[in-house]
Design a protein around this motif. Sequence first.
Motif, PDB file in Angstrom:
ATOM      1  N   SER A   6       0.849  -1.181   0.000  1.00  0.00           N
ATOM      2  CA  SER A   6       0.000   0.000   0.000  1.00  0.00           C
ATOM      3  C   SER A   6       0.891   1.239   0.000  1.00  0.00           C
ATOM      4  O   SER A   6       2.101   1.154   0.175  1.00  0.00           O
ATOM      5  CB  SER A   6      -0.913  -0.005   1.229  1.00  0.00           C
ATOM      6  OG  SER A   6      -0.144   0.008   2.415  1.00  0.00           O
ATOM      7  N   SER A   7       0.294   2.399  -0.198  1.00  0.00           N
ATOM      8  CA  SER A   7       1.092   3.611  -0.340  1.00  0.00           C
ATOM      9  C   SER A   7       1.560   4.184   0.992  1.00  0.00           C
ATOM     10  O   SER A   7       2.567   4.873   1.048  1.00  0.00           O
ATOM     11  CB  SER A   7       0.286   4.676  -1.092  1.00  0.00           C
ATOM     12  OG  SER A   7      -0.914   4.968  -0.391  1.00  0.00           O
ATOM     13  N   GLU A  30      14.284   0.202   4.513  1.00  0.00           N
ATOM     14  CA  GLU A  30      14.705   0.942   3.323  1.00  0.00           C
ATOM     15  C   GLU A  30      15.284   0.004   2.262  1.00  0.00           C
ATOM     16  O   GLU A  30      15.065   0.196   1.064  1.00  0.00           O
ATOM     17  CB  GLU A  30      15.728   2.003   3.711  1.00  0.00           C
ATOM     18  CG  GLU A  30      15.127   3.141   4.536  1.00  0.00           C
ATOM     19  CD  GLU A  30      16.174   4.069   5.123  1.00  0.00           C
ATOM     20  OE1 GLU A  30      17.378   3.799   4.921  1.00  0.00           O
ATOM     21  OE2 GLU A  30      15.791   5.050   5.775  1.00  0.00           O
ATOM     22  N   ALA A  31      16.020  -1.015   2.711  1.00  0.00           N
ATOM     23  CA  ALA A  31      16.612  -1.962   1.758  1.00  0.00           C
ATOM     24  C   ALA A  31      15.538  -2.760   1.020  1.00  0.00           C
ATOM     25  O   ALA A  31      15.717  -3.132  -0.146  1.00  0.00           O
ATOM     26  CB  ALA A  31      17.560  -2.915   2.487  1.00  0.00           C
ATOM     27  N   LEU A  67       6.348  -8.290   5.327  1.00  0.00           N
ATOM     28  CA  LEU A  67       5.686  -9.592   5.330  1.00  0.00           C
ATOM     29  C   LEU A  67       6.484 -10.565   4.473  1.00  0.00           C
ATOM     30  O   LEU A  67       7.345 -10.162   3.683  1.00  0.00           O
ATOM     31  CB  LEU A  67       4.248  -9.476   4.828  1.00  0.00           C
ATOM     32  CG  LEU A  67       3.976  -8.806   3.477  1.00  0.00           C
ATOM     33  CD1 LEU A  67       4.306  -9.711   2.300  1.00  0.00           C
ATOM     34  CD2 LEU A  67       2.516  -8.384   3.387  1.00  0.00           C
ATOM     35  N   VAL A  68       6.196 -11.839   4.648  1.00  0.00           N
ATOM     36  CA  VAL A  68       6.836 -12.868   3.829  1.00  0.00           C
ATOM     37  C   VAL A  68       6.062 -12.954   2.519  1.00  0.00           C
ATOM     38  O   VAL A  68       4.899 -13.353   2.501  1.00  0.00           O
ATOM     39  CB  VAL A  68       6.841 -14.231   4.541  1.00  0.00           C
ATOM     40  CG1 VAL A  68       7.459 -15.290   3.633  1.00  0.00           C
ATOM     41  CG2 VAL A  68       7.613 -14.145   5.851  1.00  0.00           C
ATOM     42  N   GLN A  69       6.706 -12.557   1.435  1.00  0.00           N
ATOM     43  CA  GLN A  69       6.033 -12.560   0.132  1.00  0.00           C
ATOM     44  C   GLN A  69       6.001 -13.951  -0.476  1.00  0.00           C
ATOM     45  O   GLN A  69       5.026 -14.350  -1.107  1.00  0.00           O
ATOM     46  CB  GLN A  69       6.733 -11.590  -0.824  1.00  0.00           C
ATOM     47  CG  GLN A  69       6.100 -11.540  -2.203  1.00  0.00           C
ATOM     48  CD  GLN A  69       6.572 -10.366  -3.010  1.00  0.00           C
ATOM     49  OE1 GLN A  69       6.444  -9.221  -2.584  1.00  0.00           O
ATOM     50  NE2 GLN A  69       7.140 -10.628  -4.171  1.00  0.00           N
ATOM     51  N   SER A  83       9.007  -8.587   1.798  1.00  0.00           N
ATOM     52  CA  SER A  83       8.722  -7.333   1.105  1.00  0.00           C
ATOM     53  C   SER A  83       8.051  -6.380   2.088  1.00  0.00           C
ATOM     54  O   SER A  83       7.541  -6.801   3.133  1.00  0.00           O
ATOM     55  CB  SER A  83       7.809  -7.564  -0.107  1.00  0.00           C
ATOM     56  OG  SER A  83       6.539  -8.042   0.306  1.00  0.00           O
ATOM     57  N   VAL A  84       8.051  -5.096   1.771  1.00  0.00           N
ATOM     58  CA  VAL A  84       7.400  -4.108   2.634  1.00  0.00           C
ATOM     59  C   VAL A  84       5.892  -4.160   2.420  1.00  0.00           C
ATOM     60  O   VAL A  84       5.414  -4.551   1.356  1.00  0.00           O
ATOM     61  CB  VAL A  84       7.924  -2.681   2.352  1.00  0.00           C
ATOM     62  CG1 VAL A  84       9.402  -2.573   2.686  1.00  0.00           C
ATOM     63  CG2 VAL A  84       7.674  -2.290   0.897  1.00  0.00           C
ATOM     64  N   THR A  85       5.153  -3.765   3.431  1.00  0.00           N
ATOM     65  CA  THR A  85       3.696  -3.711   3.304  1.00  0.00           C
ATOM     66  C   THR A  85       3.232  -2.355   2.785  1.00  0.00           C
ATOM     67  O   THR A  85       2.113  -2.225   2.296  1.00  0.00           O
ATOM     68  CB  THR A  85       3.023  -3.977   4.658  1.00  0.00           C
ATOM     69  OG1 THR A  85       3.482  -3.004   5.613  1.00  0.00           O
ATOM     70  CG2 THR A  85       3.360  -5.368   5.166  1.00  0.00           C
ATOM     71  N   SER A  86       4.104  -1.338   2.913  1.00  0.00           N
ATOM     72  CA  SER A  86       3.784   0.011   2.446  1.00  0.00           C
ATOM     73  C   SER A  86       5.048   0.656   1.904  1.00  0.00           C
ATOM     74  O   SER A  86       6.155   0.330   2.337  1.00  0.00           O
ATOM     75  CB  SER A  86       3.220   0.874   3.582  1.00  0.00           C
ATOM     76  OG  SER A  86       2.072   0.284   4.154  1.00  0.00           O
TER      77      SER A  86
END
Length: 209
Positions: A6-7, A30-31, A67-69, A83-86
Amino acid sequence: MENSPSSMFIIRDMETMRVISDPIRAQIFEALLNQPQTVRQVAEKLGLSASKLYYHFNLLEKFGFILVQETRQVGNLIEKIYSVTSTAIEVDPTLFSFPSGEHDEQLLSIVRDTIDATREDLLRSLQARLYALEQGEPPKPRRVVLNRLRSHLSDEQAARLLAKIQELLSEFEQSDEKEGQGNQSYALMIAFYPSFYYPAENRAGRPEE
């Protein structure tokens, strides 16, 4: 299965704020902004041991930042790809609307951690660049700005300058390109605030240095 972040991630409590304010966890987040990665991939980028990062990954996942993608089999082990959630983080303004003196130590800790994360990122980046040059990588134009200024502004001037800073931050965020294709990662930290000193005639309650 691929998840689209999400944004905006809104921080609404101090405990969540403390999690992302930690210098190492901030750098992990950030990574992962550019692309999903494993713990070992992030550790390699940060120049740290992967064993030191699992705790931080678990906390970031617990509080909803990552989260675990997907997972993949590597030998006898199951490797997680995070991966990031936002794509951005924002603090709920009401989080800091508590009575004077309440949560002071928590605020000081957050400020220190944010500055520490920036310092560590800057120093690591400079050291990594020097190492790359030593390995024969061609030099590139310097695009580093590091400065600290102080000005006396009217309320109207401060409001106009703040609007320009917010516009710059928005442009910086919207200009983001995915990692690769010759794109270089850049970091930006801005601290704009009214600067106060203790009155000379009344230093009661001043914290000890």
